[in-house]
Each structure stands twice: as structure tokens, then as C-alpha cells.
Write a protein that holds these residues in place. Structure first.
Motif, short mmCIF file in Angstrom:
data_model
loop_
_atom_site.label_atom_id
_atom_site.label_comp_id
_atom_site.label_asym_id
_atom_site.label_seq_id
_atom_site.Cartn_x
_atom_site.Cartn_y
_atom_site.Cartn_z
N SER A 171 -6.39 -0.18 -3.61
CA SER A 171 -5.68 -0.84 -2.51
C SER A 171 -6.54 -1.92 -1.87
CB SER A 171 -5.27 0.19 -1.46
OG SER A 171 -4.39 1.15 -1.99
N VAL A 207 0.84 -1.20 0.00
CA VAL A 207 0.00 0.00 0.00
C VAL A 207 0.87 1.25 0.00
CG1 VAL A 207 -1.64 1.34 1.37
CG2 VAL A 207 -1.98 -1.12 1.07
N GLU A 257 0.74 4.17 -2.80
CA GLU A 257 0.54 5.58 -2.45
C GLU A 257 1.66 6.44 -3.01
OE1 GLU A 257 -0.60 8.14 1.51
OE2 GLU A 257 0.96 6.62 1.67
#
Length: 412
Positions: free
Chosen positions: A173, A152, A156
Motif C-alpha cells: 500500500s 487501500v 485490504e
């Protein structure tokens, strides 16, 4: 205290500063009541008292030819909320001119991150591991949560410069983590553990702060602001739900495979270790100033301890009440000490630790398999209990006389 002396023809600069400062406070997730009260104090210091309209994503200062309108600032990084709090503190006391305040806001917006990008990615992994220790302390859950947290963090980082794609990050995600978690669960015969493994890496996107602030603002008479925040929080939760449900349907999981059961093979010390690990992860991911680390550890352990004590006394569904009450009083007290950050900055870590919406994500995953309908109700009860704890904490604090306080009459 005498206000800062500025020439009369600088009223336009003062109005512009008020609007930009209010926008920055909204970007730092200050409640609208706090933003409005701070701007009223600052405008009184400058001798430019003027009408104010403050909403979660909009602010208007002044009237007539000198009206200044500003949309909500882009969400500030956590490390940027520290100098914003200091700027508010100075402006409320008349220790900075409007022109210098505008320059300071420009400096804050241009602040570089404390750590390089790879440190932030590792912080995501550490935070996810911490939540695994709190929610499901088993070796498999810890390893999987750490790996998914790093994934994740990478997602990001990749989407950081594209606002359009970044808005889809919660859905992406949730889908990727859920798909991989349940696929590995089948492959490694983890069974019910896979359901709790998918929660820690997704806590980054949970709207617990937005929904809790919505309840607080609505209960203090700010119905428009409360409704707007509530809709934003529910939309974020719906995005996560969509990603989870899509992955579940693609995999064709049955309700048996979605059975949720907490396990702890490490021992009762594991959740407490998780709180300490979470503090490390927050420092790496958010990059707050070095001096904040001791306060961060204090707030997290006090909040979690109050939550555990409340759960033992009255049950887990309302454990957030005790955590929210103690967190609010602790944050208000620390906010008054010299060399400590603003109350809002102290509150944020405790908000994220309470993670009420994790129950909702488990319920949504179970609903896709035809079970777990009560879990969403439990999520709402958890959120309301935290909000009630905050409100009672503010009420208790307001009983005692304070020369200056973050909590005052919300109608001001």
C-alpha cells in the motif's frame, strides 16, 4: 459478591476459559497489566486462583496437569471488542459460568460484520478524506486522499483471506500510494502537496497504538511486554518506510520535490469538520454497534479539542500530551457509566485520531531525498508525549476512590 457455583471437577473448564478469555483480550489490544488483573479477579470468582503468565502474544494459566497455554488470538475486529468487554465485565462479577463463557467466545469469533464489504471499503475512503481535512485541507489533497483511501480499502479487501499476502499489505500500500501520489503531483503540478496527500490513506497501518502501549507497559515495569510491543510497532513502521522509500527511489525524486509544507485553503473550520467526517468513516469501516456513535463523536471531539488547546499553549510537538491525558480520563469515566462500552473500546478511536506516526512518515520520505532528519525525532517526542498523557491521566484517576476501576496498581 458470591462467585458462580460450578462443580469441583470443572476446574479444567475454568482454566481453559481463563486462557481463552485472556487470549481474546490480547487480541483486542488490552495492556497485559489489565489482562492479568482481570484474570486474577475472574479466577477468584470461580475459586480457582492459579499462576498466570501474560505476554503480548502468549498466555499461560495454571500449573501441573491443568496448565492451559494459549497464543494471542488473531486480532479481533473492532466490533468484536464490544462483546469481549461485556464478557469480561460479567466474568469479573461472577455473572457467567466458565462453560457459558467459552460458548460466548465462540459466538464472538463467529460474529458476522455489521456491514457488507463494500461499505468497509467506502469507510476507508471517508477516513482518508477526514485526515486530509485535518492534515492538508485543500481541494486537491481531499480528492486525492479519498481516492487513495478507496484504493487501500480495495487492497485490504482483496488480501483479507490470505494471511501471507496480508502481512505485506503495508509495504504494498505504501509503495502504490506513494508512487501514484508523486506521479500525479508531477503531472498536475501539485508540488509539495503530494507529500501530505500520501499520509491519510496509510494511517490505517500506523503503529501508534502498539508503540504507545509499549511505552506505557515498560514504564509500569512490564519490560518484556513493552519491548515486544515496541519491536512490533517499529517493524510496522519500517514496512511503511520501505514502501515509501522504494517508490521514491523508483521515481528518482529530489529533495526539492519532497519539501513538506502544510496548507489550508478551506478555513480554520476544516480540521473540525474532519473530526466529524472521521467519525462517519470509522462507523462505516469498523461497524461498531449503533448505540456507540454518540460516544464516538464525544470522544473524538474532546480528544481533538484537548490536542488543539495543548498545541496552542505549549507547541505542536507535545500536543499529544493534552489529547492523551483528556482521552484517558474521558474513557475511564465513560467506562463506569451504565450502557457504555469498556474503557479499552472507548480508547481506541482516540488513539487513531492522535496519529503521532504521521510525522514520522513525512520524515522518512524526506530522508530519502536527503533532508528531514529531525522529523523522526519529532515522531518519537510525539509518541512519548501521548504516553505521558495517558500515564498522568491514569494517575489522576487513581487518586480518587473507585469501587472498581480499569486503573489499579500495575503490580497486582
Amino acid at each position: 459478591m458470591a462467585h458462580v457455583a460450578e462443580p469441583p471437577d470443572d476446574r479444567a473448564i475454568q482454566v481453559a476459559f481463563l486462557a481463552r478469555l485472556g487470549s481474546a483480550m490480547l487480541g483486542a489490544d488490552y495492556p497485559v497489566t489489565v489482562v492479568r488483573r482481570a484474570l486474577i479477579r475472574i479466577s477468584a470468582q470461580y475459586g480457582t486462583t492459579c499462576p498466570l503468565l501474560v505476554l503480548p502474544n502468549f498466555i499461560q494459566v495454571g500449573d501441573g496437569a491443568q496448565t492451559k497455554v494459549a497464543n494471542r488470538d488473531r486480532p479481533l475486529r473492532y466490533d468484536q471488542t464490544f462483546p469481549v468487554g461485556e464478557l469480561v465485565h460479567k466474568a469479573e462479577r461472577g455473572l457467567i459460568t466458565a462453560a457459558d463463557g467459552i460458548a460466548e467466545l465462540d459466538r464472538i469469533r463467529a460474529m458476522p460484520k455489521r456491514f457488507p464489504a463494500w461499505v468497509g471499503v467506502s469507510g476507508c475512503g471517508v477516513q482518508s478524506a477526514a485526515y486530509a481535512l485535518i492534515l492538508q485541507p485543500t481541494p486537491a489533497a481531499l480528492i486525492a486522499a479519498t481516492g487513495f483511501g478507496l484504493l487501500v480499502g480495495v487492497l485490504e479487501l482483496i488480501t483479507g483471506n490470505n494471511d501471507g499476502v496480508r502481512q505485506l499489505l503495508p509495504v504494498l500500500s505504501a509503495f502504490v500510494v506513494t508512487y501514484l501520489a508523486f506521479s500525479l503531483g508531477r503531472l498536475l503540478h501539485m508540488g509539495h502537496e503530494s507529500l501530505r496527500v500520501l499520509i491519510p490513506p496509510l494511517i490505517l497501518f500506523l503503529p501508534g497504538v502498539a508503540i504507545t502501549l509499549a511505552v506505557i507497559e515498560a514504564s509500569t515495569g512490564q519490560m518484556v511486554s513493552g519491548a515486544a510491543r515496541l519491536m512490533t510497532g517499529l517493524l510496522n513502521l519500517a514496512q511503511l518506510a520501505l514502501g515509501i522509500v522504494l517508490a521514491i527511489q523508483v521515481l528518482g525524486l529530489s529533495s526539492f520535490e519532497l519539501t513538506d509544507a502544510a496548507r489550508n485553503t478551506f478555513g480554520p473550520w476544516a480540521p473540525w469538520l474532519g473530526v466529524a467526517v472521521y467519525a462517519v468513516g470509522m462507523v462505516l469501516y469498523l461497524g461498531p454497534p449503533p448505540g456507540f456513535a454518540p460516544w464516538l463523536v464525544l470522544v473524538l471531539f474532546v480528544t481533538y479539542g484537548a490536542q488543539v488547546a495543548t498545541a496552542g499553549a505549549v507547541g505542536g510537538y507535545v500536543s499529544g500530551f493534552g489529547g492523551g491525558l483528556v482521552l484517558m480520563i474521558c474513557a475511564l469515566a465513560l467506562g463506569r457509566l451504565p450502557m457504555t462500552p469498556a474503557t479499552q473500546v472507548v480508547l481506541a478511536p482516540g488513539f487513531w485520531l492522535l496519529v503521532p506516526s504521521s510525522v514520522g512518515l513525512i520524515g522518512i520520505a524526506e530522508l530519502a531525498g536527503g533532508s528531514g532528519g529531525d522529523a523522526v525525532t519529532v515522531m518519537l517526542v510525539s509518541i512519548m508525549s501521548i504516553a505521558l498523557g495517558f500515564q498522568i491521566g491514569m494517575a489522576i484517576w487513581s487518586i480518587f476512590p473507585h469501587r472498581e476501576s480499569w486503573v489499579e496498581d500495575s503490580s497486582s
